[in-house]
Design a protein around this motif. Structure first.
Motif, short mmCIF file in Angstrom:
data_model
loop_
_atom_site.label_atom_id
_atom_site.label_comp_id
_atom_site.label_asym_id
_atom_site.label_seq_id
_atom_site.Cartn_x
_atom_site.Cartn_y
_atom_site.Cartn_z
N PHE A 186 38.22 -63.84 -27.19
CA PHE A 186 37.27 -64.88 -26.83
C PHE A 186 35.86 -64.39 -27.19
O PHE A 186 35.43 -63.35 -26.68
N LYS A 187 35.17 -65.14 -28.02
CA LYS A 187 33.81 -64.79 -28.41
C LYS A 187 32.85 -65.76 -27.72
O LYS A 187 32.76 -66.94 -28.10
N LEU A 188 32.14 -65.28 -26.71
CA LEU A 188 31.18 -66.09 -25.97
C LEU A 188 29.80 -65.84 -26.55
O LEU A 188 29.33 -64.69 -26.55
N SER A 218 42.37 -57.84 -4.66
CA SER A 218 42.79 -59.07 -3.99
C SER A 218 41.65 -60.06 -3.84
O SER A 218 41.42 -60.63 -2.77
N THR A 219 40.92 -60.27 -4.91
CA THR A 219 39.84 -61.23 -4.90
C THR A 219 40.32 -62.56 -5.49
O THR A 219 41.43 -62.68 -6.00
N SER A 220 39.46 -63.57 -5.43
CA SER A 220 39.83 -64.89 -5.90
C SER A 220 39.38 -65.15 -7.33
O SER A 220 39.53 -66.26 -7.83
N TYR A 221 38.83 -64.15 -8.00
CA TYR A 221 38.33 -64.31 -9.36
C TYR A 221 38.19 -62.94 -10.02
O TYR A 221 38.26 -61.89 -9.35
N LEU A 222 37.98 -62.97 -11.32
CA LEU A 222 37.60 -61.77 -12.06
C LEU A 222 36.09 -61.79 -12.24
O LEU A 222 35.53 -62.77 -12.74
N LEU A 223 35.44 -60.72 -11.85
CA LEU A 223 33.99 -60.61 -12.03
C LEU A 223 33.71 -60.05 -13.42
O LEU A 223 34.09 -58.92 -13.73
N ILE A 224 33.10 -60.85 -14.26
CA ILE A 224 32.80 -60.41 -15.63
C ILE A 224 31.43 -59.75 -15.68
O ILE A 224 31.28 -58.63 -16.17
N GLN A 225 30.41 -60.43 -15.15
CA GLN A 225 29.09 -59.82 -15.07
C GLN A 225 28.91 -59.15 -13.72
O GLN A 225 29.46 -59.60 -12.72
N ASN A 226 28.13 -58.09 -13.72
CA ASN A 226 27.79 -57.44 -12.47
C ASN A 226 26.97 -58.39 -11.60
O ASN A 226 26.30 -59.29 -12.10
N ASN A 227 27.01 -58.21 -10.30
CA ASN A 227 26.33 -59.12 -9.38
C ASN A 227 24.81 -59.11 -9.51
O ASN A 227 24.13 -59.87 -8.83
N ASN A 228 24.25 -58.24 -10.37
CA ASN A 228 22.80 -58.30 -10.60
C ASN A 228 22.41 -59.63 -11.22
O ASN A 228 21.30 -60.09 -11.08
N GLY A 229 23.34 -60.26 -11.93
CA GLY A 229 23.12 -61.63 -12.38
C GLY A 229 22.37 -61.77 -13.69
O GLY A 229 21.83 -60.83 -14.26
N GLN A 230 22.36 -63.03 -14.14
CA GLN A 230 21.78 -63.41 -15.42
C GLN A 230 20.58 -64.32 -15.18
O GLN A 230 20.62 -65.18 -14.31
N ASP A 241 14.27 -68.22 -22.70
CA ASP A 241 14.60 -67.20 -23.70
C ASP A 241 15.69 -66.23 -23.24
O ASP A 241 15.90 -65.19 -23.85
N GLU A 242 16.39 -66.56 -22.16
CA GLU A 242 17.40 -65.66 -21.61
C GLU A 242 18.81 -66.24 -21.83
O GLU A 242 19.08 -67.39 -21.51
N SER A 243 19.70 -65.43 -22.39
CA SER A 243 21.08 -65.84 -22.63
C SER A 243 21.95 -64.59 -22.63
O SER A 243 21.46 -63.47 -22.53
N PHE A 244 23.27 -64.79 -22.74
CA PHE A 244 24.16 -63.63 -22.76
C PHE A 244 25.37 -63.90 -23.65
O PHE A 244 25.76 -65.04 -23.87
N ASP A 245 25.92 -62.82 -24.21
CA ASP A 245 27.11 -62.86 -25.07
C ASP A 245 28.18 -61.96 -24.48
O ASP A 245 27.87 -60.93 -23.87
N PHE A 246 29.46 -62.33 -24.73
CA PHE A 246 30.56 -61.48 -24.31
C PHE A 246 31.68 -61.50 -25.35
O PHE A 246 31.90 -62.52 -26.01
N GLY A 251 29.86 -57.01 -22.86
CA GLY A 251 28.86 -58.01 -23.22
C GLY A 251 27.46 -57.52 -22.97
O GLY A 251 27.24 -56.41 -22.45
N GLN A 252 26.51 -58.35 -23.33
CA GLN A 252 25.11 -57.99 -23.19
C GLN A 252 24.29 -59.25 -22.97
O GLN A 252 24.57 -60.29 -23.57
N GLY A 253 23.31 -59.15 -22.10
CA GLY A 253 22.45 -60.29 -21.82
C GLY A 253 21.01 -59.88 -21.68
O GLY A 253 20.68 -58.70 -21.57
N TRP A 254 20.14 -60.88 -21.67
CA TRP A 254 18.70 -60.65 -21.53
C TRP A 254 18.22 -61.25 -20.22
O TRP A 254 18.56 -62.37 -19.87
N ARG A 255 17.46 -60.44 -19.49
CA ARG A 255 16.88 -60.91 -18.24
C ARG A 255 15.49 -60.33 -18.14
O ARG A 255 15.27 -59.15 -18.40
N SER A 256 14.51 -61.15 -17.75
CA SER A 256 13.11 -60.72 -17.79
C SER A 256 12.85 -59.51 -16.91
O SER A 256 12.07 -58.62 -17.27
#
Length: 264
Positions: free
Chosen positions: A123-125, A174-186, A191-196, A216-221
């Motif tokens: 999957f290319k995001l 035993s969580t209800s989802y897979l965490l892809i990004q760290n909880n620090n967030g996007q 001008d901010e986006s992210f790719d995975f 993946g990698q993203g931009w955050r101010s």
């Protein structure tokens, strides 16, 4: 009658006073076409062939047609003196199966083409933008329906703002989802986006548990460059996975694309 040799004309009998030569036709060798001048032979002058074939030369230097390969194959050399052939690319090939263009949705479900055809899916995001600031990307797997329990993940996050460098990690069972990004967030600025890049292995194999992983990698101010890496696995059984859902923990995904590839 006469013959011509170079610039000399020799008549079959002697000319006499009063003979008149009105014109001389020089036909040359009517059965010899000679050598065409450079850049004068067009494609229309060539014999018909098979669509997809290409022209090569055999060991004797004679022209031969290389048979058409299958879609996605590459031309592979067999070395000097041998005709090349079409074959699958070394190391496997990526086949584009679908492209999903996102437009302000709560979730994106990729389901078509995930089956037993390929042993691995990619999957290319690209250029995903989120509506809410400080949101982070999650995923769920479809096994009959989208599962809401029995996920496990390990997630690491490396960040820098040009002057400081820090990293963190999270893991959960035993969580209800897979965490892809760290909880620090996007971030959600213009001008901010992210790719995975995300991979899913053997989704149709019901003898084994499945796993999905990526980076993946993203931009955050606040953190000029955020690199997220994750590994996640579904431990609810060995049922076939037929879909992958992507969504943010809060707010919609505003835009971006998700391409699905099958890997041989």
């Amino acid at each position: 009658s006469y013959t011509v040799s170079g610039s000399t004309i020799t008549f079959a009998s002697n000319l006499v006073t009063g003979d008149v030569i009105n014109f001389i036709h020089i036909l040359g060798s009517v059965l010899d076409l000679g050598v065409p001048s450079d850049d004068t032979v067009t494609l229309a002058k060539m014999a018909s062939g098979t669509d997809g074939n290409i022209i090569s030369y055999d060991a004797s230097g004679n022209p031969v047609a290389v048979a058409t390969g299958s879609s996605g194959q590459v031309l592979t050399s067999a070395g000097a003196g041998a005709v090349p052939t079409f074959a699958d690319a070394a190391g496997g090939k990526h086949t584009l199966l679908s492209t999903t263009t996102i437009s302000n949705v709560a979730q994106v479900d990729i389901e078509a083409n995930i089956d037993s055809t390929y042993s691995k899916y990619y999957f290319k995001l690209s250029k995903l933008k989120c509506a809410d600031d400080n949101a982070y990307l999650l995923s769920r797997l479809k096994v009959g329906s989208y599962q809401t329990a029995n996920y496990e993940y390990v997630n690491t996050d490396t960040r820098t703002n040009g002057t400081t460098f820090d990293n963190g990690s999270q893991h959960a069972e035993s969580t209800s989802y897979l965490l892809i990004q760290n909880n620090n967030g996007q971030g959600n600025a213009a001008d901010e986006s992210f790719d995975f890049d995300i991979w899913l292995s053997n989704p149709a194999d019901t003898a084994i548990h499945k796993f999905i992983w990526g980076l993946g990698q993203g931009w955050r101010s606040e953190h000029a460059m955020c690199q997220h890496r994750f590994f996640g696995g579904y431990h609810g059984g060995t049922g076939a996975i037929t879909g992958v859902r992507f969504y943010m923990n809060a707010g919609n995904i505003l835009s971006g694309t998700i391409q699905l590839y099958g890997i041989v």
